[in-house]
Design an enzyme around this catalytic site. Structure first.
Site, mmCIF file in Angstrom:
data_model
loop_
_atom_site.group_PDB
_atom_site.id
_atom_site.type_symbol
_atom_site.label_atom_id
_atom_site.label_comp_id
_atom_site.label_asym_id
_atom_site.label_seq_id
_atom_site.Cartn_x
_atom_site.Cartn_y
_atom_site.Cartn_z
ATOM 1 N N ARG A 94 2.282 1.184 10.251
ATOM 2 C CA ARG A 94 1.776 1.597 8.952
ATOM 3 C C ARG A 94 2.902 1.484 7.934
ATOM 4 O O ARG A 94 3.715 2.378 7.771
ATOM 5 C CB ARG A 94 1.229 3.030 9.020
ATOM 6 C CG ARG A 94 0.291 3.381 7.890
ATOM 7 C CD ARG A 94 -0.314 4.751 8.112
ATOM 8 N NE ARG A 94 -1.163 4.773 9.288
ATOM 9 C CZ ARG A 94 -2.428 4.394 9.311
ATOM 10 N NH1 ARG A 94 -3.005 3.958 8.212
ATOM 11 N NH2 ARG A 94 -3.136 4.450 10.432
ATOM 12 N N SER A 102 -10.283 -5.983 10.175
ATOM 13 C CA SER A 102 -11.586 -5.477 9.757
ATOM 14 C C SER A 102 -12.311 -6.605 9.045
ATOM 15 O O SER A 102 -11.738 -7.248 8.166
ATOM 16 C CB SER A 102 -11.441 -4.285 8.808
ATOM 17 O OG SER A 102 -11.185 -3.099 9.511
ATOM 18 N N GLU A 142 -6.427 -0.911 15.601
ATOM 19 C CA GLU A 142 -7.075 -1.887 14.724
ATOM 20 C C GLU A 142 -6.099 -2.976 14.311
ATOM 21 O O GLU A 142 -4.945 -2.705 13.956
ATOM 22 C CB GLU A 142 -7.608 -1.188 13.471
ATOM 23 C CG GLU A 142 -8.231 -2.136 12.450
ATOM 24 C CD GLU A 142 -8.128 -1.620 11.026
ATOM 25 O OE1 GLU A 142 -8.120 -2.458 10.114
ATOM 26 O OE2 GLU A 142 -8.052 -0.391 10.847
ATOM 27 N N ARG A 148 0.843 -1.197 0.000
ATOM 28 C CA ARG A 148 0.000 0.000 0.000
ATOM 29 C C ARG A 148 0.879 1.247 0.000
ATOM 30 O O ARG A 148 1.865 1.321 0.721
ATOM 31 C CB ARG A 148 -0.936 -0.001 1.209
ATOM 32 C CG ARG A 148 -1.881 -1.190 1.217
ATOM 33 C CD ARG A 148 -2.863 -1.158 2.355
ATOM 34 N NE ARG A 148 -3.666 -2.387 2.375
ATOM 35 C CZ ARG A 148 -4.577 -2.678 3.289
ATOM 36 N NH1 ARG A 148 -4.805 -1.822 4.271
ATOM 37 N NH2 ARG A 148 -5.261 -3.813 3.237
ATOM 38 N N ARG A 201 0.835 -6.410 12.689
ATOM 39 C CA ARG A 201 0.192 -5.825 13.873
ATOM 40 C C ARG A 201 0.055 -6.867 14.982
ATOM 41 O O ARG A 201 0.100 -6.516 16.162
ATOM 42 C CB ARG A 201 -1.153 -5.215 13.488
ATOM 43 C CG ARG A 201 -0.971 -4.016 12.572
ATOM 44 C CD ARG A 201 -2.140 -3.073 12.584
ATOM 45 N NE ARG A 201 -1.820 -1.853 11.842
ATOM 46 C CZ ARG A 201 -2.536 -0.736 11.858
ATOM 47 N NH1 ARG A 201 -3.642 -0.696 12.589
ATOM 48 N NH2 ARG A 201 -2.171 0.316 11.165
#
Length: 422
Positions: free
Chosen positions: A275, A350, A347, A260, A389
């Site tokens: 990130r 999801s 987070e 990403r 994560r």
């Protein structure tokens, strides 16, 4: 993608549904293109009918020795008019499609109102926030102190937002991925899948990354795209397919790198691994019927929750509000894990029900057991979970006062006898 028939049937309701996401009315513009397209097509059909009639008249006139020049001239004129109408219909359809493909999914009625993450609703918490007898460190402080997390070398090799892991810390990351994929295949019934990490435009379009989110992606010089998540190739298995209802649900999982650009996150989470441009993730994808998708969403979320419970982490389930729900989702649960070093919830997964939004873009359908015709599939996706994560959470949760890290019990079979990283 949205059903134009639904927009025609109740444009006010369509605009009201999008207003929940803070979007202005758009139904009138969509229907203007739709009406222009239909009018052009109707006129074209009428002119085609006249051309067919002229052809018969010309044939009859020739058999009788009559003059056909006027009829032939009219036929030529009609041909040119039809070509113009065809171009007008195509232009109107492009305008309609351009508007529809840029619109997010309509939200489930139970999604709470709200403009941003501050309005998300906590539904459940598993475990207590741990109380350390010392000041807990953040993951990058732990990793760098151990000499096993190297951001300097990563920056030299690739730039910012990359990480080099070494020795037992690299093995711990690998163990997390291997254990998760084993759990989901052996205990949860997902089929392990190895997929391409480079995909074409149609694949990115099918799950909603294109055209809206091109800036968030990495593109190769030959026009392919690096996958931002294995959701993209896995969901597109259903593209242009008609699946028998008896073969549903389809449950797929893959452990892949994800890429990403993080175009919109300048200045956020600059330190550490939270990130990154490249990270590993175990993805869960389900393809099912409209009647079963809500239950499948709950099931998928429980599968992801078990990962966190079995690791011994403190986590909570959160329902995202209207303003925080992603583009393709009708309803999303986030799983957040407590990071003691940060003293914050972050987070880690999801899980979203996209209903038939992606299937319409992909033309993915199923044939019901009863009745005729086909129906658009429902697609769901979730992180099961993000490996990087999870590594962060393990480091911060199981850190010891002497700077070492205890390996969670479920990972021991994958660690080659290493139970403590120090």
């Amino acid at each position: 993608m949205h059903d134009i028939k639904a927009v025609r049937a109740d444009p006010a309701a369509f605009d009201a549904a999008l207003a929940r996401r803070g979007m202005p009315p758009v139904a009138a513009a969509i229907l203007a293109h739709d009406e222009a397209r239909r009018a052009a097509q109707t006129a074209q059909q009428e002119k085609q009918a006249r051309r067919n009639a002229i052809a018969k008249e010309i044939g009859m006139a020739k058999r009788q020795g009559g003059d056909t020049a006027a009829l032939e001239a009219e036929a030529v004129g009609l041909r040119d008019e039809m070509a113009a109408l065809d171009a007008a219909a195509a232009e109107a359809e492009r305008g309609q499609t351009g508007l529809l493909e840029a619109l997010p999914n309509l939200l489930d009625a139970e999604v709470p109102e709200g403009r941003d993450e501050t309005a998300n609703v906590v539904l459940h918490q598993q475990g207590e926030i741990p109380d350390f007898p010392f000041a807990p460190k953040q993951h990058f402080e732990i990793g760098e102190a151990l000499g096993l997390m190297d951001f300097g070398t990563a920056a030299k090799l690739a730039g910012s937002r990359f990480t080099v892991l070494k020795g037992p810390l690299a093995r711990l990351e690998r163990a997390l991925g291997q254990w998760m994929i084993s759990l989901h295949t052996e205990a949860h019934g997902y089929t392990e899948t190895s997929v391409p990490l480079l995909v074409n435009d149609a694949t990115m379009y099918g799950t909603g990354q294109l055209p809206k989110f091109a800036d968030d992606l990495f593109r190769t010089t030959d026009g392919r795209w690096l996958v931002p998540t294995a959701e993209v190739p896995l969901t597109n298995f259903a593209r242009d397919e008609i699946i028998l209802e008896a073969d549903l649900p389809i449950r797929l999982t893959a452990l892949t790198p994800c890429f990403r650009s993080e175009a919109g996150s300048a200045g956020r989470d600059v330190r550490g691994m939270l990130r990154q441009h490249q990270f590993a993730k175990v993805e869960l994808v389900s393809v099912t019927t409209a009647e079963e998708s809500a239950a499948e969403h709950e099931r998928m979320t429980r599968c992801a929750e078990r990962v966190l419970t079995d690791l011994g982490l403190t986590w909570r389930r959160v329902m995202l509000c209207a303003g925080d729900t992603g583009f393709g989702a009708a309803r999303t649960y986030d799983l957040e894990v407590w990071l003691p070093g940060q003293g914050a919830w972050r987070e880690i997964s999801s899980c979203s029900n996209c209903r038939d939004f992606q299937a319409r873009r992909m033309n993915g359908r199923y044939r019901p057991k009863e009745g005729k015709g086909t129906v658009f599939l429902h697609t769901l996706n979730g992180s099961g979970v993000a490996v990087g994560r999870a590594l962060i959470a393990v480091l911060e949760t199981f850190q010891q006062e002497d700077g070492s890290v205890r390996v969670p019990d479920v990972l021991l079979p994958f660690m080659g006898g290493i139970s403590r990283i120090g």
